[in-house]
Write a protein that holds these residues in place. Structure first.
Motif, mmCIF file in Angstrom:
data_model
loop_
_atom_site.group_PDB
_atom_site.id
_atom_site.type_symbol
_atom_site.label_atom_id
_atom_site.label_comp_id
_atom_site.label_asym_id
_atom_site.label_seq_id
_atom_site.Cartn_x
_atom_site.Cartn_y
_atom_site.Cartn_z
ATOM 1 N N LEU A 1 44.462 56.030 56.572
ATOM 2 C CA LEU A 1 43.995 55.252 57.661
ATOM 3 C C LEU A 1 42.570 56.052 58.400
ATOM 4 O O LEU A 1 42.138 55.424 58.945
ATOM 5 N N LYS A 2 42.497 57.183 58.102
ATOM 6 C CA LYS A 2 41.087 57.718 58.689
ATOM 7 C C LYS A 2 40.025 57.111 57.995
ATOM 8 O O LYS A 2 38.849 57.015 58.660
ATOM 9 N N GLU A 3 40.291 56.795 56.813
ATOM 10 C CA GLU A 3 39.020 56.286 56.139
ATOM 11 C C GLU A 3 38.897 54.832 56.512
ATOM 12 O O GLU A 3 37.691 54.440 56.701
ATOM 13 N N TYR A 4 39.971 54.015 56.304
ATOM 14 C CA TYR A 4 39.884 52.468 56.786
ATOM 15 C C TYR A 4 40.994 52.335 57.871
ATOM 16 O O TYR A 4 42.340 51.826 57.586
ATOM 17 N N PRO A 5 40.482 52.466 59.177
ATOM 18 C CA PRO A 5 41.727 52.271 60.118
ATOM 19 C C PRO A 5 42.182 50.868 60.347
ATOM 20 O O PRO A 5 43.539 50.652 60.838
ATOM 21 N N ILE A 6 41.254 49.761 59.790
ATOM 22 C CA ILE A 6 41.722 48.317 60.060
ATOM 23 C C ILE A 6 41.369 47.553 58.617
ATOM 24 O O ILE A 6 40.575 47.611 58.124
ATOM 25 N N PRO A 7 42.641 46.926 58.443
ATOM 26 C CA PRO A 7 42.637 46.077 57.231
ATOM 27 C C PRO A 7 41.157 44.935 57.277
ATOM 28 O O PRO A 7 41.197 44.600 58.282
ATOM 29 N N ASP A 8 40.730 44.591 56.308
ATOM 30 C CA ASP A 8 39.760 43.767 55.955
ATOM 31 C C ASP A 8 39.686 43.153 54.929
ATOM 32 O O ASP A 8 39.838 43.464 53.866
ATOM 33 N N CYS A 9 39.400 41.677 54.906
ATOM 34 C CA CYS A 9 39.206 41.320 53.727
ATOM 35 C C CYS A 9 37.964 41.151 52.975
ATOM 36 O O CYS A 9 37.618 40.441 52.011
ATOM 37 N N LYS A 10 37.029 42.062 53.464
ATOM 38 C CA LYS A 10 35.783 42.301 52.822
ATOM 39 C C LYS A 10 35.679 43.775 52.479
ATOM 40 O O LYS A 10 36.010 44.733 53.604
ATOM 41 N N CYS A 11 35.749 44.115 51.230
ATOM 42 C CA CYS A 11 36.238 45.560 50.693
ATOM 43 C C CYS A 11 34.935 46.420 51.493
ATOM 44 O O CYS A 11 33.979 46.292 51.471
ATOM 45 N N PRO A 12 35.526 47.513 52.319
ATOM 46 C CA PRO A 12 34.475 48.520 52.894
ATOM 47 C C PRO A 12 33.858 49.159 51.863
ATOM 48 O O PRO A 12 32.817 49.693 52.360
ATOM 49 N N GLN A 13 34.127 49.120 50.672
ATOM 50 C CA GLN A 13 33.242 49.997 49.583
ATOM 51 C C GLN A 13 32.469 49.095 48.990
ATOM 52 O O GLN A 13 31.002 49.724 49.047
ATOM 53 N N CYS A 14 32.612 48.145 48.293
ATOM 54 C CA CYS A 14 31.435 47.324 47.627
ATOM 55 C C CYS A 14 31.144 46.029 48.130
ATOM 56 O O CYS A 14 30.070 45.327 47.802
ATOM 57 N N GLY A 15 32.010 45.725 49.309
ATOM 58 C CA GLY A 15 31.602 44.619 50.006
ATOM 59 C C GLY A 15 31.803 42.950 49.500
ATOM 60 O O GLY A 15 31.753 42.165 49.779
ATOM 61 N N ALA A 16 32.982 43.245 48.568
ATOM 62 C CA ALA A 16 33.382 42.098 47.744
ATOM 63 C C ALA A 16 34.542 41.174 48.637
ATOM 64 O O ALA A 16 34.940 42.047 49.652
ATOM 65 N N ILE A 17 34.406 40.115 48.760
ATOM 66 C CA ILE A 17 35.364 39.400 49.697
ATOM 67 C C ILE A 17 36.729 39.136 48.763
ATOM 68 O O ILE A 17 36.679 38.733 47.596
ATOM 69 N N ILE A 18 37.834 39.654 49.565
ATOM 70 C CA ILE A 18 39.023 39.647 48.903
ATOM 71 C C ILE A 18 39.802 38.470 49.362
ATOM 72 O O ILE A 18 40.072 38.303 50.572
ATOM 73 N N GLU A 19 40.296 37.450 48.260
ATOM 74 C CA GLU A 19 40.897 36.443 48.604
ATOM 75 C C GLU A 19 42.489 36.548 48.318
ATOM 76 O O GLU A 19 42.767 37.410 47.711
ATOM 77 N N PRO A 20 43.148 35.730 49.029
ATOM 78 C CA PRO A 20 44.384 35.838 48.752
ATOM 79 C C PRO A 20 45.151 35.408 47.471
ATOM 80 O O PRO A 20 44.249 34.431 46.611
ATOM 81 N N GLU A 21 46.211 36.038 46.979
ATOM 82 C CA GLU A 21 46.459 35.818 45.476
ATOM 83 C C GLU A 21 48.173 35.220 45.530
ATOM 84 O O GLU A 21 48.818 35.664 46.178
ATOM 85 N N ILE A 22 47.945 34.203 44.702
ATOM 86 C CA ILE A 22 49.571 33.550 44.546
ATOM 87 C C ILE A 22 50.255 34.494 43.447
ATOM 88 O O ILE A 22 49.734 34.965 42.740
ATOM 89 N N PHE A 23 51.452 34.548 43.954
ATOM 90 C CA PHE A 23 52.476 35.421 43.086
ATOM 91 C C PHE A 23 53.912 34.599 43.155
ATOM 92 O O PHE A 23 54.325 34.093 44.411
ATOM 93 N N GLU A 24 54.393 34.274 41.928
ATOM 94 C CA GLU A 24 55.530 33.659 41.773
ATOM 95 C C GLU A 24 56.765 34.567 41.666
ATOM 96 O O GLU A 24 56.591 35.249 40.243
ATOM 97 N N HIS A 25 57.584 34.681 42.290
ATOM 98 C CA HIS A 25 58.637 35.469 42.077
ATOM 99 C C HIS A 25 59.855 35.004 41.067
ATOM 100 O O HIS A 25 59.785 33.788 41.080
ATOM 101 N N ASN A 26 60.590 35.884 40.479
ATOM 102 C CA ASN A 26 61.587 35.423 39.816
ATOM 103 C C ASN A 26 62.738 35.907 40.510
ATOM 104 O O ASN A 26 62.568 36.541 41.417
ATOM 105 N N GLU A 27 63.979 35.501 39.937
ATOM 106 C CA GLU A 27 65.360 35.912 40.613
ATOM 107 C C GLU A 27 65.253 37.229 41.170
ATOM 108 O O GLU A 27 65.701 37.466 42.172
ATOM 109 N N VAL A 28 64.975 38.123 40.337
ATOM 110 C CA VAL A 28 65.258 39.687 40.640
ATOM 111 C C VAL A 28 64.188 40.114 41.467
ATOM 112 O O VAL A 28 64.581 40.737 42.765
ATOM 113 N N THR A 29 62.997 39.843 41.500
ATOM 114 C CA THR A 29 62.092 40.259 42.371
ATOM 115 C C THR A 29 62.207 39.802 44.002
ATOM 116 O O THR A 29 62.000 40.390 44.867
ATOM 117 N N HIS A 30 62.742 38.433 43.741
ATOM 118 C CA HIS A 30 62.896 37.701 45.018
ATOM 119 C C HIS A 30 64.083 38.344 45.953
ATOM 120 O O HIS A 30 64.141 38.637 46.998
#
Length: 309
Positions: A171-200
């Protein structure tokens, strides 16, 4: 020398997140030098370090054991791991008798996918900015048993940039989470994930371990997470190393079928690393990570961790 500004921790914020924000808000250009000046040595602000010298900003020696326990339960992963740790290690943490600030160590950390990388939920980032004026790193998002956010259940926790694959380990490098990559500037969008019985089940039970810690010296599920697997194995007829070994291949196939490989670094399951060794779970239960035990419990038909008590 003392840090001139210590930000108040937000609800569910990881203590090291508060430390990183404090270092950032002091205006210091080199956070690593600042950490060395304030805490004596530069230890990475990593989620894999359960007890960190930087935590003394929030838990000074003058703080009571009850106060330390409250901070550790609410703002670190100690509550989650307290069910598995030896009693003397928990007492040492509460009494501030730990000399090595990287101890107690997470078992098999090099085999765990999420153990050394900070994660966040993009939706939480936006909501926290609106509510608090800043985003921060949440304790629940760092659980090795969680794949999705505990608040936005269908959205995967982000651990890297989808464009340049950059990760946050310190966290010394990136103290605060951001939806814009601090390295390349790409916008990070939410990703859908579907749990199965075990992972849930694994995720919900992991959150239960975190939330049910209570008294760190005698956490609610201490017996289950320290001794319960051998008892459950015996209940299922897996008595002796030969019967356990006979079930090992079925367990690995079961893990792959239910996407348990997501919790571990690539090829861990395929190589049959001892992190998923049923015999080791039964004999040396404390030497495997909690996520391994939970997978073993589910494989043996456990429906609720209370069933093992």
């Amino acid at each position: 020398m003392e840090l001139s500004f210590i930000p108040t921790l937000f609800p569910c914020e990881h203590m090291l997140s508060g430390v990183a924000r404090g270092l950032l808000l002091t205006g210091m250009k080199n956070l690593e030098d600042a950490q060395r000046r304030f805490f004596g040595k530069s230890v990475p602000l990593s989620p894999s370090v359960l007890m960190h010298s930087a935590m003394q900003l929030y838990m000074p020696e003058s703080l009571s054991i009850t106060g330390r326990e409250k901070f550790l339960v609410n703002h670190s992963l100690m509550g989650f791991f307290s069910h598995c740790l030896r009693h003397q290690k928990v007492v040492a943490a509460l009494e501030n008798n730990i000399n090595d600030r990287t101890w107690p160590r997470i078992p098999c950390i090099e085999q765990l996918t999420f153990a050394q990388i900070w994660r966040y939920c993009p939706l939480c980032v936006h909501e926290d900015k609106r509510q608090f004026g800043t985003a921060f790193w949440r304790v629940s998002h760092q659980l090795h048993t969680s794949i999705t956010c505990d608040k936005h259940l269908e959205y995967r926790l982000i651990d890297r940039c989808c464009s340049c694959n950059a990760v946050t380990k310190d966290l010394k490098e990136y103290p605060i989470p951001d939806c814009k990559c601090p390295q390349c500037g790409a916008i990070i969008e939410p990703e859908i994930f579907e749990h199965n019985e075990v992972t849930h089940w694994v995720q919900n039970t992991g959150l239960q371990l975190l939330n049910d810690a209570g008294d760190l010296k005698t956490p609610t599920h201490r017996h289950s997470m320290r001794y319960g697997f051998s008892g459950r194995a015996s209940y299922c007829g897996l008595i002796g190393w030969q019967k356990i070994a006979a079930a090992q291949d079925d367990f690995h196939c079961w893990c792959l079928k239910h996407r348990a490989n997501l919790y571990f670094v690539p090829n861990t399951i395929e190589k049959k690393h001892n992190v998923l060794d049923l015999y080791k779970m039964a004999i040396y239960q404390r030497k495997v990570p909690p996520v391994s035990l939970l997978l073993g419990f589910k494989f043996l038909g456990v429906e609720s961790i209370e069933d093992i008590e």
